[in-house]
Design a protein around this motif. Structure first.
Motif, mmCIF file in Angstrom:
data_model
loop_
_atom_site.group_PDB
_atom_site.id
_atom_site.type_symbol
_atom_site.label_atom_id
_atom_site.label_comp_id
_atom_site.label_asym_id
_atom_site.label_seq_id
_atom_site.Cartn_x
_atom_site.Cartn_y
_atom_site.Cartn_z
ATOM 1 N N GLY A 105 10.589 12.241 8.509
ATOM 2 C CA GLY A 105 11.342 12.432 7.330
ATOM 3 C C GLY A 105 12.251 11.510 6.551
ATOM 4 N N ARG A 106 12.252 10.331 7.101
ATOM 5 C CA ARG A 106 13.064 9.234 6.779
ATOM 6 C C ARG A 106 12.048 7.888 6.291
ATOM 7 N N PHE A 107 11.168 7.769 7.270
ATOM 8 C CA PHE A 107 10.197 6.383 7.144
ATOM 9 C C PHE A 107 8.885 6.993 6.849
ATOM 10 N N THR A 108 8.338 6.063 6.072
ATOM 11 C CA THR A 108 6.615 6.351 5.709
ATOM 12 C C THR A 108 5.999 5.355 5.840
ATOM 13 N N ILE A 109 4.752 5.451 6.745
ATOM 14 C CA ILE A 109 3.951 4.214 6.835
ATOM 15 C C ILE A 109 2.661 4.366 5.997
ATOM 16 N N SER A 110 2.415 3.471 5.206
ATOM 17 C CA SER A 110 1.138 3.513 4.387
ATOM 18 C C SER A 110 0.213 2.448 4.488
ATOM 19 N N ARG A 111 -1.188 2.501 4.184
ATOM 20 C CA ARG A 111 -1.936 1.496 4.110
ATOM 21 C C ARG A 111 -2.681 1.405 2.876
ATOM 22 N N ILE A 112 -2.855 0.246 2.303
ATOM 23 C CA ILE A 112 -3.741 0.318 1.263
ATOM 24 C C ILE A 112 -5.111 0.459 1.521
ATOM 25 N N THR A 113 -5.829 1.326 1.070
ATOM 26 C CA THR A 113 -7.308 1.766 1.321
ATOM 27 C C THR A 113 -8.096 0.483 1.210
ATOM 28 N N GLY A 114 -8.894 0.348 2.309
ATOM 29 C CA GLY A 114 -9.943 -0.836 2.313
ATOM 30 C C GLY A 114 -9.188 -2.121 2.553
ATOM 31 N N GLY A 115 -7.832 -2.020 2.558
ATOM 32 C CA GLY A 115 -7.180 -3.481 2.731
ATOM 33 C C GLY A 115 -6.741 -3.674 4.016
ATOM 34 N N ASN A 116 -6.235 -4.786 4.519
ATOM 35 C CA ASN A 116 -5.551 -5.237 5.538
ATOM 36 C C ASN A 116 -4.066 -5.325 5.565
ATOM 37 N N THR A 117 -3.318 -4.591 4.723
ATOM 38 C CA THR A 117 -1.925 -4.343 4.476
ATOM 39 C C THR A 117 -1.357 -3.103 5.103
ATOM 40 N N VAL A 118 -0.326 -2.892 5.493
ATOM 41 C CA VAL A 118 0.418 -1.866 6.002
ATOM 42 C C VAL A 118 1.962 -1.865 5.559
#
Length: 120
Positions: free
Chosen positions: A65-78
């Motif tokens: 509820g406080r942190f959000t992880i995301s990854r660029i679609t098709g990329g190697n970045t988180v």
């Protein structure tokens, strides 16, 4: 074989926000998962959040509820967006990648860590 470069972090007051980013490069055949761990002084390293190649995410109860992880679609970045930060979030944050470097060889790779300090 796989190099991780982290950015972001720093110092913030309680209730504030920070963002972390991690770019993976090198001989990556397939990324299985990308994650963030943290280690506070005197404590063991713990999983904060992870995201697998299928798009599923997992969070530690303490950051839900406080942190959000995301990854660029098709990329190697988180990235890790951290909101409503608390003093107990103070730690060194490490990027982790599980990746295949060939069709059969895989490993866990770690970034050097970036410090986050939450203090008034």
């Amino acid at each position: 074989q796989v190099q991780l470069v982290e950015s972001g972090g720093g110092a913030v007051q309680p209730g504030g926000s920070l963002g972390l980013s991690c770019v993976a490069s090198g001989s990556i055949f397939h990324l299985v998962a990308m994650a963030w761990y943290r280690q506070a002084p005197g404590k063991e390293r713990e999983l904060v959040a992870s995201r697998n190649s299928g798009g599923g995410s997992n969070y530690a109860d303490s950051v839900k509820g406080r942190f959000t992880i995301s990854r660029i679609t098709g990329g190697n970045t988180v990235s890790l967006q951290m909101d409503t930060l608390k003093p107990e979030d103070t730690a060194v944050y490490y990027c982790n990648v599980r990746a295949y470097v060939t069709t059969s060889e895989w490993g866990d790779y770690w970034g050097p860590g970036t410090p986050v300090t939450v203090s008034s």
